[in-house]
Each structure stands twice: as structure tokens, then as C-alpha cells.
Write a protein that holds these residues in place. Sequence first.
Motif, PDB file in Angstrom:
ATOM      1  N   LEU A 100       0.826  -1.205   0.000  1.00  0.00           N
ATOM      2  CA  LEU A 100       0.000   0.000   0.000  1.00  0.00           C
ATOM      3  C   LEU A 100       0.863   1.259   0.000  1.00  0.00           C
ATOM      4  N   SER A 101       2.010   1.192   0.665  1.00  0.00           N
ATOM      5  CA  SER A 101       2.933   2.335   0.653  1.00  0.00           C
ATOM      6  C   SER A 101       3.480   2.566  -0.748  1.00  0.00           C
ATOM      7  N   GLY A 102       3.798   1.487  -1.457  1.00  0.00           N
ATOM      8  CA  GLY A 102       4.297   1.613  -2.817  1.00  0.00           C
ATOM      9  C   GLY A 102       3.244   2.137  -3.780  1.00  0.00           C
ATOM     10  N   LEU A 103       1.979   1.785  -3.531  1.00  0.00           N
ATOM     11  CA  LEU A 103       0.899   2.211  -4.416  1.00  0.00           C
ATOM     12  C   LEU A 103       0.522   3.668  -4.183  1.00  0.00           C
ATOM     13  N   TYR A 104       0.343   4.046  -2.931  1.00  0.00           N
ATOM     14  CA  TYR A 104      -0.163   5.392  -2.615  1.00  0.00           C
ATOM     15  C   TYR A 104       0.927   6.409  -2.287  1.00  0.00           C
ATOM     16  N   GLU A 105       2.150   5.938  -2.052  1.00  0.00           N
ATOM     17  CA  GLU A 105       3.297   6.807  -1.782  1.00  0.00           C
ATOM     18  C   GLU A 105       3.004   7.889  -0.742  1.00  0.00           C
ATOM     19  N   PRO A 106       2.641   7.497   0.468  1.00  0.00           N
ATOM     20  CA  PRO A 106       2.354   8.476   1.520  1.00  0.00           C
ATOM     21  C   PRO A 106       3.643   9.063   2.102  1.00  0.00           C
ATOM     22  N   GLU A 107       3.501  10.105   2.873  1.00  0.00           N
ATOM     23  CA  GLU A 107       4.646  10.638   3.614  1.00  0.00           C
ATOM     24  C   GLU A 107       5.086   9.582   4.616  1.00  0.00           C
ATOM     25  N   THR A 108       6.352   9.218   4.576  1.00  0.00           N
ATOM     26  CA  THR A 108       6.877   8.162   5.444  1.00  0.00           C
ATOM     27  C   THR A 108       7.977   8.732   6.330  1.00  0.00           C
ATOM     28  N   LYS A 109       7.835   8.504   7.630  1.00  0.00           N
ATOM     29  CA  LYS A 109       8.821   9.003   8.585  1.00  0.00           C
ATOM     30  C   LYS A 109       9.871   7.937   8.860  1.00  0.00           C
ATOM     31  N   LYS A 110      11.112   8.368   8.847  1.00  0.00           N
ATOM     32  CA  LYS A 110      12.230   7.468   9.118  1.00  0.00           C
ATOM     33  C   LYS A 110      12.884   7.853  10.437  1.00  0.00           C
ATOM     34  N   GLY A 111      13.196   6.839  11.243  1.00  0.00           N
ATOM     35  CA  GLY A 111      13.841   7.102  12.526  1.00  0.00           C
ATOM     36  C   GLY A 111      14.609   5.877  12.994  1.00  0.00           C
ATOM     37  N   THR A 112      15.044   5.915  14.225  1.00  0.00           N
ATOM     38  CA  THR A 112      15.745   4.772  14.818  1.00  0.00           C
ATOM     39  C   THR A 112      15.136   4.461  16.175  1.00  0.00           C
ATOM     40  N   THR A 113      15.302   3.226  16.605  1.00  0.00           N
ATOM     41  CA  THR A 113      14.749   2.821  17.892  1.00  0.00           C
ATOM     42  C   THR A 113      15.562   1.678  18.464  1.00  0.00           C
ATOM     43  N   HIS A 114      15.494   1.527  19.781  1.00  0.00           N
ATOM     44  CA  HIS A 114      16.129   0.387  20.429  1.00  0.00           C
ATOM     45  C   HIS A 114      15.203  -0.815  20.323  1.00  0.00           C
ATOM     46  N   CYS A 115      15.789  -1.986  20.215  1.00  0.00           N
ATOM     47  CA  CYS A 115      15.011  -3.226  20.097  1.00  0.00           C
ATOM     48  C   CYS A 115      15.553  -4.229  21.100  1.00  0.00           C
ATOM     49  N   ILE A 116      14.653  -4.876  21.822  1.00  0.00           N
ATOM     50  CA  ILE A 116      15.079  -5.836  22.839  1.00  0.00           C
ATOM     51  C   ILE A 116      15.801  -7.033  22.222  1.00  0.00           C
ATOM     52  N   LEU A 117      15.463  -7.339  20.952  1.00  0.00           N
ATOM     53  CA  LEU A 117      16.117  -8.462  20.284  1.00  0.00           C
ATOM     54  C   LEU A 117      17.487  -8.089  19.721  1.00  0.00           C
ATOM     55  N   HIS A 118      17.717  -6.787  19.519  1.00  0.00           N
ATOM     56  CA  HIS A 118      19.002  -6.310  18.993  1.00  0.00           C
ATOM     57  C   HIS A 118      19.444  -5.111  19.844  1.00  0.00           C
ATOM     58  N   PRO A 119      19.878  -5.385  21.075  1.00  0.00           N
ATOM     59  CA  PRO A 119      20.149  -4.301  22.036  1.00  0.00           C
ATOM     60  C   PRO A 119      21.391  -3.463  21.761  1.00  0.00           C
ATOM     61  N   VAL A 120      22.313  -3.967  20.966  1.00  0.00           N
ATOM     62  CA  VAL A 120      23.588  -3.263  20.776  1.00  0.00           C
ATOM     63  C   VAL A 120      23.429  -2.047  19.870  1.00  0.00           C
ATOM     64  N   HIS A 121      22.760  -2.225  18.747  1.00  0.00           N
ATOM     65  CA  HIS A 121      22.619  -1.148  17.778  1.00  0.00           C
ATOM     66  C   HIS A 121      21.154  -0.731  17.654  1.00  0.00           C
ATOM     67  N   LYS A 122      20.952   0.541  17.358  1.00  0.00           N
ATOM     68  CA  LYS A 122      19.602   1.013  17.098  1.00  0.00           C
ATOM     69  C   LYS A 122      19.133   0.509  15.740  1.00  0.00           C
ATOM     70  N   GLU A 123      17.828   0.221  15.643  1.00  0.00           N
ATOM     71  CA  GLU A 123      17.242  -0.268  14.405  1.00  0.00           C
ATOM     72  C   GLU A 123      16.563   0.879  13.651  1.00  0.00           C
ATOM     73  N   THR A 124      16.718   0.895  12.341  1.00  0.00           N
ATOM     74  CA  THR A 124      16.031   1.889  11.511  1.00  0.00           C
ATOM     75  C   THR A 124      14.571   1.489  11.355  1.00  0.00           C
ATOM     76  N   VAL A 125      13.686   2.449  11.500  1.00  0.00           N
ATOM     77  CA  VAL A 125      12.251   2.175  11.337  1.00  0.00           C
ATOM     78  C   VAL A 125      11.642   3.183  10.361  1.00  0.00           C
ATOM     79  N   ARG A 126      10.666   2.719   9.611  1.00  0.00           N
ATOM     80  CA  ARG A 126       9.868   3.583   8.736  1.00  0.00           C
ATOM     81  C   ARG A 126       8.397   3.371   9.072  1.00  0.00           C
ATOM     82  N   LYS A 127       7.688   4.489   9.237  1.00  0.00           N
ATOM     83  CA  LYS A 127       6.272   4.403   9.598  1.00  0.00           C
ATOM     84  C   LYS A 127       5.468   5.413   8.791  1.00  0.00           C
TER      85      LYS A 127
END
Length: 281
Positions: A54-81
Motif C-alpha cells: 500500500l505504501s508503494g501504491l499510494y506513496e504516503p509521507e513516510t517518517k524514518k527514525g531509529t529505535t532500540h530493540c530488545i532483540l538487537h540491544p547493541v545497535h539502534k534499528e532503523t524504522v519507517r512508519k
Amino acid sequence: MFGYIVVNKPELKIKDFALYKSFYCGLCRELKRKYGVFGQLSLTYDMTFVALLLSGLYEPETKKGTTHCILHPVHKETVRKNRFTEYAADMNIILTYYKCVDDWKDDRDLLKLAYAKALKGKNRRLSVEYDKKVHRIIQLLEQLSDLEKKDEKDIDQVSGIFGKIMAEIFVYQEDVWADTLRKMGFYFGKFIYILDAYDDVEADLKNGNYNPFSKRFKIKGFEDEVQQLLIMMLAEACREFEKLPIIIYGDILRNILYSGVWVRFEAITRKRREEQEKEHV
């Protein structure tokens, strides 16, 4: 729920896999933000595909950021929402809740009952927000449950009902693309149901649970029969996909559609053959 709609990582560019993973992590964070840890537990690759499609079809504004993840505690994970990761999170909760309720009714599974109760309040709000969609999904799940109780062996009929459920999920809004998305979702849903039945057939036979393949499992050529069914479903889904004007994320989506979806089938088939060879030895 299922988790069959995955990427074929070795065939994907490193930057595209990182992009795909950021949507997966974005959906995970959206589930956590809106529904807490219990919502986060329902995370699937299948709904990540819906968000990406749906993101590829409608091309909405997408926010990019980083977050900590309990499964990958060493490095922050990139997230898009964006609004479609939020929509996918909502649909994930709706499907999970009603599947748990259905499992409790059919199998008296206490774990599923507890999970359904944990999601009940959250689902109540969604039932208002997506009233028509939820009403339709409930109707279809009840039809599917009735057929399974009758031990229906017509795979086209039972998978078709789940196909209709996924058709509802794929359609975000009634617009010029709704019919194409609905057809794509329908065949994708049938693919998922058939693959899930193929995956579970041995365990279902052992536990006395319903499976549409229970009478054909031992017949010679069973694997080929299932593979042909899956090929037909994917051919129809891909035909509809190619009608959509998707440019961004196109390489990732095609990796999933033409290659990734076969990863689980091949893994299931390989494992089953290895176990059969051990038995013969």
C-alpha cells in the motif's frame, strides 16, 4: 498469524533488505505504540507485505527514525512508519483477535482465550473504526469455521473464504485500485491458506485436527498437486499486482511475489523429505 509472505534475502540487494527490515521494524513499533506488548506479539511478515504494498501504491509521507530493540540491544534499528504501517497494525490485531476467539470456540485453547481477552478492549475500538470491514471478516470466519467443523475437503472452497478475508485487508479504501487490490488479496489469501494446510497436515493428523489435505496427504504426487495449486494462486495474484502503478519498493515486492513466497514451501518440503528418508533408513 502465518508468516509465509517473506523475502528471499539472498536474492535481495543489501539496501533493499535494509529498507524492507525498516518497514518490518516500523510495524513492530506501531503495534507496540498502539497495542502494547500483547499487540507486538502478533507481528507478522504477511502484514509487513501489506504495509509495503500500500505504501508503494499510494506513496504516503513516510517518517524514518531509529529505535532500540530488545532483540538487537547493541545497535539502534532503523524504522519507517506511515499511515499504512498503522493500518497494517490495526488489521493485524483484528485478525489475531478473531482467530484466537475462533480457536477457543473450536479447540478450547486456554492460551488463545487469554490472548483474546488481552486484546479485547483494543479490538472494541477497531470494530467501531472499521465497522463494515470487521463485520465482513467475522461473517467469513464463521463460514470458514462451519466448513471446518463439517470436515470440508474442497480446498478451493475453504481457501476461497480465507481469500475473501485477505481481500478485505488488502483494500484500504474504495477507489480506482480497490478492485485490483481485492482480487490480489483474494488469491494471496488462498495461497496462504493452502500453504498453511500443507505445512500443518502431519501435525493435524497426529492431533486429530481439521485439515483439508488429510485424505490426500499419503497419495503419490501430493506435493506436486499442492505446488500446482500454489502456482495458480500466485499467478493470479501477480497478474493483479502488475496492474498497479508501483515504482518505489517495486524490487522488494517482486522479490517477495516471485521468489520469497516459495522459501517456506521449499523449506517445508525439504524437511518432510528428509524425515521420510530417515524413516526408510
